[in-house]
Design an enzyme around this catalytic site. Structure first.
Site, PDB file in Angstrom:
ATOM      1  NE  ARG A  41      -1.796  -4.775  -2.315  1.00 28.79           N
ATOM      2  CZ  ARG A  41      -0.872  -4.600  -1.810  1.00 28.79           C
ATOM      3  NH1 ARG A  41       0.395  -4.101  -1.904  1.00 28.79           N
ATOM      4  NH2 ARG A  41      -0.890  -5.045  -0.204  1.00 28.79           N
ATOM      5  N   GLY A 389      -0.691  -6.416   5.841  1.00 30.94           N
ATOM      6  CA  GLY A 389      -0.738  -5.953   7.380  1.00 30.94           C
ATOM      7  C   GLY A 389      -2.285  -5.184   7.395  1.00 30.94           C
TER       8      GLY A 389
END
Ligand code: ADP
Ligand code: 3PG
Ligand code: MG
Length: 416
Positions: A41, A389
């Site tokens: 990330r 998600g």
């Protein structure tokens, strides 16, 4: 890529010598010793940071980490600042708060071209409460003129830093957000066919919207992992001590009815492809268990199905070989035990070997797995999503608050 995206991006705004607030998702997995376990990330945020820095602006980065209740030193973003500095090759100032005087003073005294990372937004409950006053204090403390949303992994949350803040500043998409959105929606909306989906992991109830949408759009849906146990149990097989999810009969009846409506009852099992054999073990704690394979009608009472078996691996691989697009969400076995990681490893190999297919990998555990399998960079795949998600909600056709709240793109040729 731009014409598929419906929001203004950092390419549409001049930020020269301004202070720009950038929401990133630096919620990275940490080791017990406080070091970063996986920096995907952080690396994925570099293109936006570098692009913005070319305009000699002052960058203030904000993120959450974990789900703290109040201040929790184990969830500080300080280690991320150090890693980001290494990757960027320039210093990154870390401030141990995200609002207040210290932030105001530091930002004001930082020259153009500097990068500042603020402390975990979730130390304040106002962040998750989507509190407008909290968003305003971030804007006031930083003195930012523009907001950039690049934290794709958090874009499914309507929080102060993904939603309320867009009502305080002109708000643009970063390059990662644009790329994630475009890759994922294009693979679902305009796939090169056949579109093959591999769905695994633990629970049907977590992925029900995704499965329903794939039944509608995919040409084959391959089911593995503990998810397959629930399907097998529904079909009348005895799954012994395997992890499966009770209470899903109605959902499964509905899935099979939809699938029959699409491909005809006689072809359903060639459309929703379940394992025909599995690797069984005694538990999920013994890391040194041997791998033993049985047909799905031979799972003993005291056994757990922990991976798909060789015959299923071959079948999955040959289907993946023919695919024009592959979407993979959820490991097909208990892949943290080596002897039960073969199914996922062979799935990864089949996808990576199909050079002509577009491959999209989503899901936190699946992304972790393919990055390890791939030696860290995920380059064997077209796109490894940084969102767990968020990627699943986007694949499922849901709107993401963190994207919807940005400024709309304008001009001809923009698809909505
Ligand atoms: P993702 O994070 O990629 O969406 P999930 O969280 O849905 O994936 O699934 C990962 C989980 O599924 C892991 O905890 C993994 O160990 C578990 N799992 C996969 N296959 C099995 C199995 N056969 N039995 C028990 N657990 C399994
Ligand atoms: C994630 O890791 O999926 C994102 O960072 C969002 O985190 P959350 O589920 O705690 O909101
Ligand atoms: Mg997971």
């Amino acid at each position: 890529m731009g014409k598929h995206f419906f929001k203004q991006t950092i390419r549409d705004v001049d930020v020269e010598r301004e202070t720009v607030l950038v929401r990133v998702d630096y919620n990275v997995p940490m080791n017990d010793d406080g070091t970063i376990a996986d920096d995907l990330r952080i690396r994925a945020s570099l293109p936006t940071i570098r692009y913005l820095l070319e305009s000699q602006c002052r960058l203030v980065l904000i993120s959450h980490m974990g789900r703290p209740e109040g201040r929790d030193a184990s969830l500080s973003l300080a280690p991320v600042a150090a890693r980001l500095a290494e990757l960027l090759g320039q210093s990154v100032k870390f401030i141990d708060d995200c609002v207040g005087d210290k932030v105001r003073q530091t930002v004001r005294h930082s020259p153009c071209g500097s990068v500042i990372l603020l402390e975990n937004l979730r130390y304040y409950p106002e962040e998750e409460a989507d509190d407008m006053n909290f968003a305003k204090s971030i804007v006031k403390s930083t003195g930012a003129a523009f907001f950039v949303q690049d934290g794709f992994g958090a874009a499914h949350r309507a929080h102060a830093s993904t939603h309320a803040i867009t009502m305080c500043l002109p708000s643009f998409a970063g390059l990662l957000l644009e790329k994630e959105y475009t890759m994922i929606t294009r693979s679902m909306d305009q796939p090169s066919r056949p579109l093959v989906a591999v769905i695994g992991g633990a629970k049907i109830s977590d992925k029900i919207d995704l499965i329903r949408r794939l039944i509608d759009r995919a040409d084959k849906v391959l089911i593995g992992g503990a998810m397959a146990n629930t399907f097998l149990q529904f079909k009348g097989y005895n799954v012994g001590k395997s992890v499966w999810e009770p209470g899903q009969e109605e959902v499964l009846r509905d899935i099979y009815a939809k699938a029959s409506g699409k491909v005809g009852e006689g072809s359903v099992d060639d459309f929703i492809v379940l394992p025909s054999d599995v690797a069984v073990g005694a538990n999920t704690s013994d890391k040194d268990q041997p791998r033993r394979e049985v047909s799905v009608d031979r799972i003993a009472e005291d056994e757990m199905a922990l991976d798909i078996g060789s015959e299923s691996i071959e079948r999955f691989s040959s289907i993946i070989k023919q695919a024009g697009t592959v979407i993979w969400n959820g490991p097909v076995g208990y892949s943290t035990i080596e002897s039960f990681s073969f199914g996922s490893a062979r799935t990864a190999l089949a996808i990576a070997s199909n050079q002509s297919a577009v491959s999209i990998v989503g899901g936190g555990d699946t992304a972790d797995f393919v990055l390890k399998w791939d030696g860290g960079d995920g380059e064997s795949f077209t796109h490894v999503s940084t969102g767990g998600g968020a990627s699943m909600e986007l694949m499922s056709g849901q709107k993401l608050p963190g994207v919807e709240s940005l400024l709309d793109a304008y001009g001809p040729g923009v698809l909505h």
